[in-house]
Design an enzyme around this catalytic site. Sequence first.
Site, mmCIF file in Angstrom:
data_model
loop_
_atom_site.group_PDB
_atom_site.id
_atom_site.type_symbol
_atom_site.label_atom_id
_atom_site.label_comp_id
_atom_site.label_asym_id
_atom_site.label_seq_id
_atom_site.Cartn_x
_atom_site.Cartn_y
_atom_site.Cartn_z
ATOM 1 N N ALA A 38 0.815 -1.221 0.000
ATOM 2 C CA ALA A 38 0.000 0.000 0.000
ATOM 3 C C ALA A 38 0.844 1.265 0.000
ATOM 4 O O ALA A 38 0.622 2.186 -0.799
ATOM 5 C CB ALA A 38 -0.942 -0.007 1.207
ATOM 6 N N LYS A 228 -13.897 7.713 0.468
ATOM 7 C CA LYS A 228 -13.866 7.060 -0.841
ATOM 8 C C LYS A 228 -14.988 6.029 -0.900
ATOM 9 O O LYS A 228 -15.136 5.231 0.013
ATOM 10 C CB LYS A 228 -12.518 6.365 -1.054
ATOM 11 C CG LYS A 228 -11.328 7.293 -0.973
ATOM 12 C CD LYS A 228 -10.009 6.536 -1.079
ATOM 13 C CE LYS A 228 -9.583 5.937 0.247
ATOM 14 N NZ LYS A 228 -8.232 5.335 0.177
ATOM 15 N N GLY A 230 -15.733 4.114 -4.030
ATOM 16 C CA GLY A 230 -15.651 3.352 -5.277
ATOM 17 C C GLY A 230 -16.426 3.968 -6.417
ATOM 18 O O GLY A 230 -16.263 5.146 -6.759
ATOM 19 N N ALA A 258 -6.423 0.792 -6.273
ATOM 20 C CA ALA A 258 -7.186 1.991 -6.655
ATOM 21 C C ALA A 258 -7.245 2.995 -5.506
ATOM 22 O O ALA A 258 -7.144 4.204 -5.723
ATOM 23 C CB ALA A 258 -8.592 1.597 -7.090
ATOM 24 N N GLY A 259 -7.409 2.494 -4.286
ATOM 25 C CA GLY A 259 -7.449 3.390 -3.134
ATOM 26 C C GLY A 259 -6.128 4.094 -2.912
ATOM 27 O O GLY A 259 -6.093 5.287 -2.560
ATOM 28 N N ASP A 260 -5.021 3.392 -3.123
ATOM 29 C CA ASP A 260 -3.696 4.002 -2.992
ATOM 30 C C ASP A 260 -3.510 5.077 -4.061
ATOM 31 O O ASP A 260 -2.948 6.144 -3.790
ATOM 32 C CB ASP A 260 -2.597 2.944 -3.124
ATOM 33 C CG ASP A 260 -2.775 1.796 -2.146
ATOM 34 O OD1 ASP A 260 -3.211 2.053 -1.005
ATOM 35 O OD2 ASP A 260 -2.488 0.647 -2.532
#
Length: 318
Positions: A38, A228, A230, A258-260
């Site tokens: 991450a 966040k 999505g 995607a979150g990173d």
Amino acid sequence: MPPSFSVFTIGDALITFNPSQTGPMRYVPQFERKVGGAELNFAIGCSRLGLRSKWVSRLGKDEFGRYIYNFVRGEGVNTEDVHFVEGYPTSLNFKEIREDGSGKTFYYRYQSPILTLAPNDITEEMLEGINLVHITGVFLAVDPKNLEIAKRVLEIAKQKHITVSMDPNIRLKLWTIEEARKAYFELFPYVDILLTGLDEIKLILDSSSEEDFVNLAKRYNIDQLVIKDGANGSRVYYRGIWFQKEAFAVKPVDTVGAGDGFDAGYIYGYLHDLHMEERLAFANGVGALVTTVSGDNEGLPYLEEVWSFIRNEAVIER
């Protein structure tokens, strides 16, 4: 012109094995070697957006460790505080990807090299010239003493008036939600920007109330509470106002990372003083582009790709 902002992060890195086909992992015949983690993804994401990026870690003194080290240096990330250690194998994980792009991760990180990192390894010199420090819950979950390491980093950051961002990045395969909450609430007083998934903040607070979200930000003086969600987009609570931005419509092939990527995009927007809605749009764009490529960080876009994508100025070919 060299980039004008520097970010700092600390955490484990892994060799990620990506499946050759979708479906349950037990039926996958082959895997492709990649690099993941991450904090590492965040560092690479920032570097590709033109920020100076520094990553602190420990790697096994083995072939996988050397591969990660060379890969990260090739991405322009500062690795001067990444060291090799004997007797601790570089961590691994195997990914399972389903037909809809969703997936699971199976970790093999027993005796991770990051276990050799201690609070007294963190020095004030490490944070010289840094504009923002980013901490994630993955680093905290790997080993209980990492909380003290994180505190040491954040105490120095506050002394130097460096902005702190945090992503809870809950990994319930590594610790319990009770352990996670205890660690998070010890660090929240240091946090300026909290970047959390909607499901994560619900777990942390054991509540889905927006009022409780706001109260968390107020209680700990968190300047920006970023949520966040999505495909539903993202929002941020800032100075008494909620700002929100819808997600971009893409066909995801792999949602890992995607979150990173979103975090890197939001931090880029913060450091460059983008308006809140534009900041969210930029971060949404980075996160969306990440999902269009298989791999933890292969889809992290370069700056010009993001602007072209979110402004519809060009078709991104990948």
